[in-house]
Design a protein around this motif. Structure first.
Motif, PDB file in Angstrom:
ATOM      1  N   GLU A 170      -0.492   5.715   9.728  1.00 52.81           N
ATOM      2  CA  GLU A 170      -0.165   6.175   8.381  1.00 52.81           C
ATOM      3  C   GLU A 170       1.348   6.209   8.161  1.00 52.81           C
ATOM      4  O   GLU A 170       1.826   5.933   7.051  1.00 52.81           O
ATOM      5  N   GLY A 171       2.106   6.523   9.191  1.00 50.81           N
ATOM      6  CA  GLY A 171       3.553   6.523   9.054  1.00 50.81           C
ATOM      7  C   GLY A 171       4.096   5.147   8.724  1.00 50.81           C
ATOM      8  O   GLY A 171       5.036   5.001   7.925  1.00 50.81           O
ATOM      9  N   VAL A 172       3.499   4.113   9.322  1.00 52.54           N
ATOM     10  CA  VAL A 172       3.901   2.735   9.018  1.00 52.54           C
ATOM     11  C   VAL A 172       3.426   2.350   7.620  1.00 52.54           C
ATOM     12  O   VAL A 172       4.148   1.705   6.852  1.00 52.54           O
ATOM     13  N   ALA A 173       2.207   2.775   7.277  1.00 54.01           N
ATOM     14  CA  ALA A 173       1.669   2.471   5.951  1.00 54.01           C
ATOM     15  C   ALA A 173       2.544   3.080   4.852  1.00 54.01           C
ATOM     16  O   ALA A 173       2.772   2.461   3.803  1.00 54.01           O
ATOM     17  N   LYS A 174       3.034   4.277   5.096  1.00 47.52           N
ATOM     18  CA  LYS A 174       3.900   4.937   4.106  1.00 47.52           C
ATOM     19  C   LYS A 174       5.138   4.096   3.818  1.00 47.52           C
ATOM     20  O   LYS A 174       5.565   3.963   2.663  1.00 47.52           O
ATOM     21  N   LEU A 175       5.708   3.510   4.854  1.00 43.25           N
ATOM     22  CA  LEU A 175       6.863   2.637   4.666  1.00 43.25           C
ATOM     23  C   LEU A 175       6.479   1.371   3.901  1.00 43.25           C
ATOM     24  O   LEU A 175       7.188   0.944   2.989  1.00 43.25           O
ATOM     25  N   LEU A 176       5.351   0.772   4.274  1.00 39.83           N
ATOM     26  CA  LEU A 176       4.928  -0.502   3.682  1.00 39.83           C
ATOM     27  C   LEU A 176       4.548  -0.350   2.217  1.00 39.83           C
ATOM     28  O   LEU A 176       4.546  -1.341   1.470  1.00 39.83           O
ATOM     29  N   ARG A 177       4.242   0.860   1.786  1.00 35.56           N
ATOM     30  CA  ARG A 177       3.851   1.054   0.379  1.00 35.56           C
ATOM     31  C   ARG A 177       4.988   0.773  -0.600  1.00 35.56           C
ATOM     32  O   ARG A 177       4.749   0.702  -1.810  1.00 35.56           O
ATOM     33  N   CYS A 178       6.189   0.570  -0.116  1.00 31.54           N
ATOM     34  CA  CYS A 178       7.262   0.128  -1.011  1.00 31.54           C
ATOM     35  C   CYS A 178       7.028  -1.303  -1.473  1.00 31.54           C
ATOM     36  O   CYS A 178       7.680  -1.771  -2.411  1.00 31.54           O
ATOM     37  N   ALA A 179       6.088  -2.006  -0.819  1.00 27.98           N
ATOM     38  CA  ALA A 179       5.834  -3.413  -1.143  1.00 27.98           C
ATOM     39  C   ALA A 179       4.485  -3.656  -1.802  1.00 27.98           C
ATOM     40  O   ALA A 179       4.225  -4.753  -2.298  1.00 27.98           O
ATOM     41  N   GLY A 180       3.590  -2.647  -1.802  1.00 28.66           N
ATOM     42  CA  GLY A 180       2.277  -2.859  -2.406  1.00 28.66           C
ATOM     43  C   GLY A 180       1.299  -1.774  -2.003  1.00 28.66           C
ATOM     44  O   GLY A 180       1.668  -0.759  -1.403  1.00 28.66           O
ATOM     45  N   ARG A 181       0.038  -1.989  -2.341  1.00 29.28           N
ATOM     46  CA  ARG A 181      -1.024  -1.054  -1.968  1.00 29.28           C
ATOM     47  C   ARG A 181      -1.345  -1.226  -0.487  1.00 29.28           C
ATOM     48  O   ARG A 181      -1.456  -2.355  -0.007  1.00 29.28           O
ATOM     49  N   VAL A 182      -1.480  -0.129   0.221  1.00 28.93           N
ATOM     50  CA  VAL A 182      -1.747  -0.180   1.656  1.00 28.93           C
ATOM     51  C   VAL A 182      -2.901   0.746   1.991  1.00 28.93           C
ATOM     52  O   VAL A 182      -2.887   1.919   1.627  1.00 28.93           O
ATOM     53  N   GLU A 183      -3.896   0.211   2.680  1.00 29.45           N
ATOM     54  CA  GLU A 183      -5.008   1.001   3.177  1.00 29.45           C
ATOM     55  C   GLU A 183      -4.935   1.079   4.693  1.00 29.45           C
ATOM     56  O   GLU A 183      -4.598   0.093   5.354  1.00 29.45           O
ATOM     57  N   VAL A 184      -5.217   2.245   5.241  1.00 30.55           N
ATOM     58  CA  VAL A 184      -5.297   2.418   6.688  1.00 30.55           C
ATOM     59  C   VAL A 184      -6.770   2.361   7.080  1.00 30.55           C
ATOM     60  O   VAL A 184      -7.604   3.046   6.491  1.00 30.55           O
ATOM     61  N   THR A 185      -7.079   1.528   8.065  1.00 28.03           N
ATOM     62  CA  THR A 185      -8.465   1.347   8.488  1.00 28.03           C
ATOM     63  C   THR A 185      -8.608   1.612   9.975  1.00 28.03           C
ATOM     64  O   THR A 185      -7.682   1.339  10.751  1.00 28.03           O
ATOM     65  N   ASP A 186      -9.751   2.140  10.373  1.00 25.67           N
ATOM     66  CA  ASP A 186     -10.026   2.302  11.804  1.00 25.67           C
ATOM     67  C   ASP A 186     -10.858   1.137  12.338  1.00 25.67           C
ATOM     68  O   ASP A 186     -11.351   1.175  13.463  1.00 25.67           O
ATOM     69  N   ASP A 187     -11.009   0.082  11.525  1.00 23.15           N
ATOM     70  CA  ASP A 187     -11.749  -1.112  11.947  1.00 23.15           C
ATOM     71  C   ASP A 187     -10.972  -2.352  11.515  1.00 23.15           C
ATOM     72  O   ASP A 187     -11.427  -3.127  10.678  1.00 23.15           O
ATOM     73  N   ILE A 188      -9.789  -2.509  12.087  1.00 20.27           N
ATOM     74  CA  ILE A 188      -8.944  -3.632  11.683  1.00 20.27           C
ATOM     75  C   ILE A 188      -9.562  -4.964  12.087  1.00 20.27           C
ATOM     76  O   ILE A 188      -9.356  -5.980  11.415  1.00 20.27           O
ATOM     77  N   LYS A 189     -10.342  -4.985  13.165  1.00 15.62           N
ATOM     78  CA  LYS A 189     -10.998  -6.235  13.562  1.00 15.62           C
ATOM     79  C   LYS A 189     -11.874  -6.759  12.436  1.00 15.62           C
ATOM     80  O   LYS A 189     -11.816  -7.951  12.092  1.00 15.62           O
ATOM     81  N   SER A 190     -12.686  -5.887  11.839  1.00 13.75           N
ATOM     82  CA  SER A 190     -13.564  -6.333  10.755  1.00 13.75           C
ATOM     83  C   SER A 190     -12.754  -6.763   9.537  1.00 13.75           C
ATOM     84  O   SER A 190     -13.089  -7.757   8.876  1.00 13.75           O
ATOM     85  N   CYS A 191     -11.693  -6.028   9.228  1.00 10.84           N
ATOM     86  CA  CYS A 191     -10.849  -6.405   8.088  1.00 10.84           C
ATOM     87  C   CYS A 191     -10.207  -7.769   8.316  1.00 10.84           C
ATOM     88  O   CYS A 191     -10.144  -8.599   7.396  1.00 10.84           O
TER      89      CYS A 191
END
Length: 348
Positions: A170-191
């Motif tokens: 989530e800490g990384v996602a917070k930074l990346l949100r300056c560039a767009g919508r960001v979702e944090v997932t616990d199943d990145i393989k499926s995504c």
């Protein structure tokens, strides 16, 4: 991260996607360095900053830019390294930057394909964050990128490979949100698999016709080719243990209809994330004289299905034609539609 207040960030691979996202980071006040393999691009950024043409505005950011050959000169390690190189370059580039990654830092692969596995093989699962990205962009001039989706239309998903590190994503996602919508997932393989499914349908098939994505989807009989390539990819995803999960901001999955979900993802990409002139990254690569991510997308589908004793006739034909184009034995163009449509078989 060792410096959580103001992490030191690198964008490695600052082509059309990396440069535009990195510019957002720089304008948001983050400590960002570009590391790039195109010499003329590095020099243009040094001289004039990075310019990003968006649908309704243009931005420019001044960012320190290094050539790949200067990585060995870096003294202070990075807390976060966003990797946005071609999927086939992932492993060696990760090896190149591993010495400048902080011990508790992360490499985040904003790329097509299952590149999180290559990253983790070099820096370890505990220092890898898998990612999915959905932005349309192109670059043909050093120092200038054209991004067809502004921040409100840009979408990312992030997830740790090592579950013990998931709480830090989530800490990384917070930074990346300056560039767009960001979702944090616990199943990145499926995504990652869901994105590969739609990439298999769109990237190389449309490039084979030398058409923008939307025009390829409208070409008589070709939409079914693209969908069938996606259906084969979905079969591979499920065989590999992936789940059907929503991506690119789509609503939750409520029915077990794999092929129907491929159609829904495909339609959403065409509607929201592409313009009339959007060229897939594969076609951009070919027009620049470079090879495309053929093996890393369509080839991966073939390999997974073959390992399970199953065929992938459409993806196999796509790969065959793509390699003929890359070897100079065939030209991308509309004449290639017929053999792909014929691969559908009777009744299709």
């Amino acid at each position: 991260m060792s410096n959580t207040g103001n992490p030191k960030i690198a964008f490695v691979g600052t082509g059309a996607q990396g440069a535009s996202i990195g510019a957002d980071f720089a304008l948001a006040g983050h400590d960002v360095t570009f590391i790039e393999q195109w010499p003329a691009h590095v020099e243009a950024i040094r001289a004039n900053g990075i310019t990003v043409n968006l649908p309704a505005r243009t931005i420019n950011a001044k960012v320190p830019a290094l050539h790949f050959c200067q990585v060995a000169e870096i003294k202070e390690k990075f807390d976060l390294i966003f990797l946005i190189v071609k999927a086939y370059d992932t492993k060696w580039v990760t090896q190149m930057v591993e010495p400048v990654l902080a011990e508790d830092g992360f490499v985040i692969g904003l790329q097509n394909g299952m590149t999180h596995l290559d990253i983790a093989s070099v820096v370890g699962q505990e220092r890898t964050i898998g990612a999915v990205i959905e932005i349309a962009s192109n670059m043909f001039v050093p120092g200038i990128t054209n991004r067809q989706n502004d921040q409100d239309e840009s979408w990312f998903a992030l997830g740790a490979i090592d579950r013990e590190q998931q709480h830090r994503v989530e800490g990384v996602a917070k930074l990346l949100r300056c560039a767009g919508r960001v979702e944090v997932t616990d199943d990145i393989k499926s995504c990652k698999w869901m994105k590969l499914v739609v990439n298999a349908a769109e990237l190389v098939p449309s490039a084979i016709l030398d058409l923008p994505l939307a025009d390829a989807a409208r070409f008589p009989g070709f939409l079914e080719v693209m969908r069938q390539a996606g259906y084969e990819a979905m079969r591979a995803a499920l065989l590999d243990g992936a789940m059907i999960v929503p991506i690119i901001g789509m609503p939750p999955v409520t029915t077990n209809d794999p092929e129907g979900y491929v159609d829904r993802i495909f339609d959403e990409v065409l509607k929201t994330f592409s313009r009339a002139d959007t060229l897939t990254t594969s076609l951009q690569d070919w027009r620049k004289g470079r090879r495309a991510e053929v093996q890393e997308v369509n080839g991966h589908v073939i390999d997974v299905l073959r390992a399970a004793g199953q065929d992938a006739p459409i993806n196999s034909r796509v790969v065959e034609l793509a390699y003929e184009i890359e070897r100079g034995l065939l030209s991308a163009g509309l004449d290639n539609a017929a053999p792909l449509i014929a691969s559908l078989g009777p009744g299709r």
